[in-house]
Design a protein around this motif. Structure first.
Motif, mmCIF file in Angstrom:
data_model
loop_
_atom_site.group_PDB
_atom_site.id
_atom_site.type_symbol
_atom_site.label_atom_id
_atom_site.label_comp_id
_atom_site.label_asym_id
_atom_site.label_seq_id
_atom_site.Cartn_x
_atom_site.Cartn_y
_atom_site.Cartn_z
ATOM 1 N N THR A 25 0.831 -1.208 0.000
ATOM 2 C CA THR A 25 0.000 0.000 0.000
ATOM 3 C C THR A 25 0.866 1.259 0.000
ATOM 4 N N ASP A 26 1.889 1.292 0.860
ATOM 5 C CA ASP A 26 2.769 2.462 0.920
ATOM 6 C C ASP A 26 3.518 2.672 -0.395
ATOM 7 N N VAL A 27 3.985 1.586 -0.978
ATOM 8 C CA VAL A 27 4.717 1.682 -2.245
ATOM 9 C C VAL A 27 3.801 2.219 -3.349
ATOM 10 N N ILE A 28 2.591 1.723 -3.405
ATOM 11 C CA ILE A 28 1.648 2.160 -4.446
ATOM 12 C C ILE A 28 1.240 3.615 -4.222
ATOM 13 N N ARG A 29 1.005 4.000 -2.977
ATOM 14 C CA ARG A 29 0.674 5.409 -2.689
ATOM 15 C C ARG A 29 1.796 6.322 -3.150
ATOM 16 N N GLU A 30 3.025 5.947 -2.819
ATOM 17 C CA GLU A 30 4.175 6.763 -3.221
ATOM 18 C C GLU A 30 4.283 6.824 -4.748
ATOM 19 N N ALA A 31 4.068 5.712 -5.414
ATOM 20 C CA ALA A 31 4.143 5.686 -6.879
ATOM 21 C C ALA A 31 3.105 6.614 -7.502
ATOM 22 N N ILE A 32 1.910 6.639 -6.932
ATOM 23 C CA ILE A 32 0.856 7.521 -7.447
ATOM 24 C C ILE A 32 1.233 8.979 -7.212
ATOM 25 N N ARG A 33 1.789 9.276 -6.050
ATOM 26 C CA ARG A 33 2.219 10.654 -5.769
ATOM 27 C C ARG A 33 3.336 11.076 -6.720
ATOM 28 N N ILE A 34 4.291 10.194 -6.945
ATOM 29 C CA ILE A 34 5.395 10.493 -7.872
ATOM 30 C C ILE A 34 4.844 10.710 -9.277
ATOM 31 N N ALA A 35 3.925 9.880 -9.693
ATOM 32 C CA ALA A 35 3.313 10.046 -11.018
ATOM 33 C C ALA A 35 2.604 11.389 -11.125
ATOM 34 N N GLY A 36 1.949 11.795 -10.050
ATOM 35 C CA GLY A 36 1.289 13.100 -10.036
ATOM 36 C C GLY A 36 2.278 14.242 -10.169
ATOM 37 N N ARG A 37 3.388 14.153 -9.437
ATOM 38 C CA ARG A 37 4.426 15.186 -9.538
ATOM 39 C C ARG A 37 5.033 15.226 -10.926
ATOM 40 N N LEU A 38 5.290 14.061 -11.497
ATOM 41 C CA LEU A 38 5.854 14.016 -12.852
ATOM 42 C C LEU A 38 4.905 14.636 -13.862
ATOM 43 N N ARG A 39 3.627 14.385 -13.688
ATOM 44 C CA ARG A 39 2.636 14.987 -14.593
ATOM 45 C C ARG A 39 2.634 16.507 -14.431
ATOM 46 N N TRP A 40 2.689 16.982 -13.186
ATOM 47 C CA TRP A 40 2.723 18.417 -12.932
ATOM 48 C C TRP A 40 3.973 19.040 -13.558
ATOM 49 N N LEU A 41 5.136 18.399 -13.381
ATOM 50 C CA LEU A 41 6.381 18.907 -13.955
ATOM 51 C C LEU A 41 6.321 18.934 -15.481
ATOM 52 N N GLU A 42 5.745 17.915 -16.081
ATOM 53 C CA GLU A 42 5.614 17.874 -17.534
ATOM 54 C C GLU A 42 4.700 19.000 -18.017
ATOM 55 N N GLN A 43 3.626 19.252 -17.294
ATOM 56 C CA GLN A 43 2.725 20.346 -17.662
ATOM 57 C C GLN A 43 3.434 21.686 -17.520
#
Length: 74
Positions: A25-43
């Motif tokens: 659960t912790d690993v997946i939560r972190e992965a989703i947060r990282i994906a969100g940050r990467l999307r924000w940075l790309e935007q």
């Protein structure tokens, strides 16, 4: 509740990430947060590129540079 089917390569990565006691659960939560940050940075990158090539913004920058003189003087 979230159910996810993963392939064998992803399962190997997940096993590695949980091998030191972190929960899935912790690993997946972190992965989703990282994906969100990467999307924000790309935007942000895309917005910066768009603005850097905007003719109106470029004209305004040139006008400001003319008003304040040569920036290389500093």
């Amino acid at each position: 509740m979230l159910t996810v089917e993963i392939d064998s390569d992803t399962e190997k990565i997940l096993l590695e990430l949980t091998s030191e006691g972190r929960s899935t659960t912790d690993v997946i939560r972190e992965a989703i947060r990282i994906a969100g940050r990467l999307r924000w940075l790309e935007q942000a990158r895309a917005d910066a590129e768009r603005l850097a090539n905007d003719p109106d913004d470029l004209a305004e920058i040139r006008e400001i540079q003319r008003e304040f003189g040569d920036s290389d003087a500093w």
